[in-house]
Design a protein around this motif. Structure first.
Motif, mmCIF file in Angstrom:
data_model
loop_
_atom_site.group_PDB
_atom_site.id
_atom_site.type_symbol
_atom_site.label_atom_id
_atom_site.label_comp_id
_atom_site.label_asym_id
_atom_site.label_seq_id
_atom_site.Cartn_x
_atom_site.Cartn_y
_atom_site.Cartn_z
ATOM 1 N N VAL A 210 65.612 -66.879 -16.422
ATOM 2 C CA VAL A 210 65.499 -67.497 -15.098
ATOM 3 C C VAL A 210 64.091 -67.339 -14.525
ATOM 4 O O VAL A 210 63.530 -68.280 -13.951
ATOM 5 N N ILE A 211 63.492 -66.155 -14.712
ATOM 6 C CA ILE A 211 62.254 -65.816 -14.005
ATOM 7 C C ILE A 211 60.993 -66.269 -14.735
ATOM 8 O O ILE A 211 60.102 -66.874 -14.135
ATOM 9 N N PHE A 212 60.885 -65.983 -16.034
ATOM 10 C CA PHE A 212 59.614 -66.189 -16.736
ATOM 11 C C PHE A 212 59.101 -67.629 -16.713
ATOM 12 O O PHE A 212 57.915 -67.853 -16.445
ATOM 13 N N PRO A 213 59.932 -68.641 -16.999
ATOM 14 C CA PRO A 213 59.394 -70.014 -16.958
ATOM 15 C C PRO A 213 58.867 -70.407 -15.583
ATOM 16 O O PRO A 213 57.806 -71.046 -15.464
ATOM 17 N N ALA A 214 59.584 -70.010 -14.522
ATOM 18 C CA ALA A 214 59.135 -70.339 -13.164
ATOM 19 C C ALA A 214 57.825 -69.642 -12.833
ATOM 20 O O ALA A 214 56.888 -70.262 -12.303
ATOM 21 N N LEU A 215 57.723 -68.359 -13.139
ATOM 22 C CA LEU A 215 56.488 -67.629 -12.851
ATOM 23 C C LEU A 215 55.320 -68.149 -13.687
ATOM 24 O O LEU A 215 54.181 -68.204 -13.208
ATOM 25 N N SER A 216 55.598 -68.534 -14.924
ATOM 26 C CA SER A 216 54.535 -69.084 -15.776
ATOM 27 C C SER A 216 53.995 -70.379 -15.189
ATOM 28 O O SER A 216 52.778 -70.586 -15.113
ATOM 29 N N ALA A 217 54.901 -71.261 -14.763
ATOM 30 C CA ALA A 217 54.477 -72.543 -14.180
ATOM 31 C C ALA A 217 53.683 -72.332 -12.898
ATOM 32 O O ALA A 217 52.737 -73.068 -12.604
ATOM 33 N N MET A 218 54.049 -71.306 -12.127
ATOM 34 C CA MET A 218 53.351 -71.031 -10.867
ATOM 35 C C MET A 218 51.940 -70.509 -11.085
ATOM 36 O O MET A 218 51.132 -70.527 -10.160
ATOM 37 N N ARG A 219 51.636 -70.041 -12.285
ATOM 38 C CA ARG A 219 50.263 -69.595 -12.566
ATOM 39 C C ARG A 219 49.284 -70.766 -12.582
ATOM 40 O O ARG A 219 48.086 -70.584 -12.360
ATOM 41 N N VAL A 220 49.801 -71.969 -12.880
ATOM 42 C CA VAL A 220 48.933 -73.129 -13.083
ATOM 43 C C VAL A 220 49.115 -74.186 -11.997
ATOM 44 O O VAL A 220 48.145 -74.782 -11.533
ATOM 45 N N PHE A 221 50.363 -74.413 -11.576
ATOM 46 C CA PHE A 221 50.646 -75.481 -10.616
ATOM 47 C C PHE A 221 51.006 -74.917 -9.254
ATOM 48 O O PHE A 221 51.421 -73.760 -9.121
ATOM 49 N N GLN A 222 50.884 -75.770 -8.220
ATOM 50 C CA GLN A 222 51.121 -75.333 -6.852
ATOM 51 C C GLN A 222 52.310 -76.039 -6.190
ATOM 52 O O GLN A 222 53.028 -75.441 -5.409
ATOM 53 N N SER A 223 52.505 -77.309 -6.477
ATOM 54 C CA SER A 223 53.562 -78.060 -5.802
ATOM 55 C C SER A 223 54.929 -77.723 -6.389
ATOM 56 O O SER A 223 55.051 -77.380 -7.571
ATOM 57 N N PHE A 224 55.958 -77.847 -5.567
ATOM 58 C CA PHE A 224 57.324 -77.524 -5.979
ATOM 59 C C PHE A 224 57.758 -78.401 -7.149
ATOM 60 O O PHE A 224 58.325 -77.915 -8.129
ATOM 61 N N ARG A 225 57.470 -79.694 -7.069
ATOM 62 C CA ARG A 225 57.898 -80.613 -8.121
ATOM 63 C C ARG A 225 57.179 -80.317 -9.435
ATOM 64 O O ARG A 225 57.810 -80.282 -10.502
#
Length: 280
Positions: A210-225
């Protein structure tokens, strides 16, 4: 490639990949919302509740653990989300209490009443996933596919409302959104995903899915979508790579998937620092 082609001829490999992709997709969609609402640890708590419910099912001699496990997990998910604002026990404390209590009681019941000749193996398989993902039946695959389609459809149809409730629940309620109804909907979806994911990575490793993919994406992108889309693609990719690696190398499926997720997080963190667009 020849070895992969050989394994692809076996139905259990195809079943594992289908279920792995579906569960990874559902987990990543919910993971972004849970991380942003600071409820990341709820997956771990509910997975322990599911373990306790499965232990009760085994003690009662039920051949199908799904109805009882899903019902208990849904009820506890609703309870946990409500405790974050309606009781004197804070959300993180409630999760910790429920998590430890369910895990301990489940293991105690299995020790007292289990008739299995390999209790340690059964517990290890439930907690860490072991090879359960490679022993799926066609009926279990269909059930997982059906529930996953429902989860994804609900998320897409209610995307705007979930977005509003995630970022500012009070404003969403003031704007006329039935925040409590969407809280209930999220609780049910979370519980369904947790129960499904137990076959993939086991109850102790669900939080990583649940956590790792979301945190990984947040390292690079900013918008919710953008974060949601990237998280979904990354989660599915890591699940497929983890399952194939586990089959070829003979390693535990759940642990291998989590290891791939950790590697992806490290790569995305480095990319975020280089691009200057991550969150640290």
């Amino acid at each position: 490639m020849e070895k992969l082609a050989l394994y692809w001829a076996y139905p259990f490999v195809r079943y594992a990949l289908v279920v792995g992709v579906l569960i990874a997709l559902c987990s990543s969609l919910l993971g972004v919302t849970l991380v942003l609402r600071r409820f990341s640890f709820i997956g771990d708590g509910l997975s322990h509740v599911a373990f306790g419910a499965m232990s009760v099912s085994a003690v009662l001699g039920l051949t199908d653990h799904m109805p009882l496990t899903l019902g208990v997990t849904v009820a506890c998910a609703i309870l946990l989300l409500r405790t974050s604002r309606d009781t004197k026990i804070q959300g993180d404390a409630a999760i910790a209490m429920l998590s430890v209590g369910a895990l301990a009681m489940g293991y105690l019941l299995m020790n007292l009443f289990s008739t299995s000749s390999n209790l340690s193996g059964d517990v290890c398989s439930t907690l860490f996933g072991s090879t359960s993902i490679l022993t799926l039946t066609k009926a279990e695959v269909y059930l997982c596919a059906g529930l996953s389609v429902v989860v994804v459809a609900v998320f897409l149809l209610c995307y705007n409302k979930i977005f509003a409730v995630t970022f500012d629940e009070d404003f969403a309620r003031a704007a006329g959104t039935r925040a409590d109804a969407y809280q209930l909907l999220l609780a049910v979806i979370i519980a369904v995903v947790i129960v499904l994911a137990m076959n993939l990575v086991g109850s102790l490793l669900i939080s990583a899915l649940v956590i790792f993919p979301a945190l990984s994406a947040m390292r690079v992108f900013q918008s919710f979508r953008a974060v949601t889309v990237c998280s979904a693609v990354l989660s599915v990719s890591c699940a497929v790579l983890g399952i194939l690696t586990a089959i070829l190398a003979g390693t535990p499926v759940g642990s291998t998937i989590v290891a791939v997720d950790i590697l992806a997080f490290a790569l995305f963190s480095a990319a975020g620092r280089v691009m200057g667009g991550g969150r640290g």
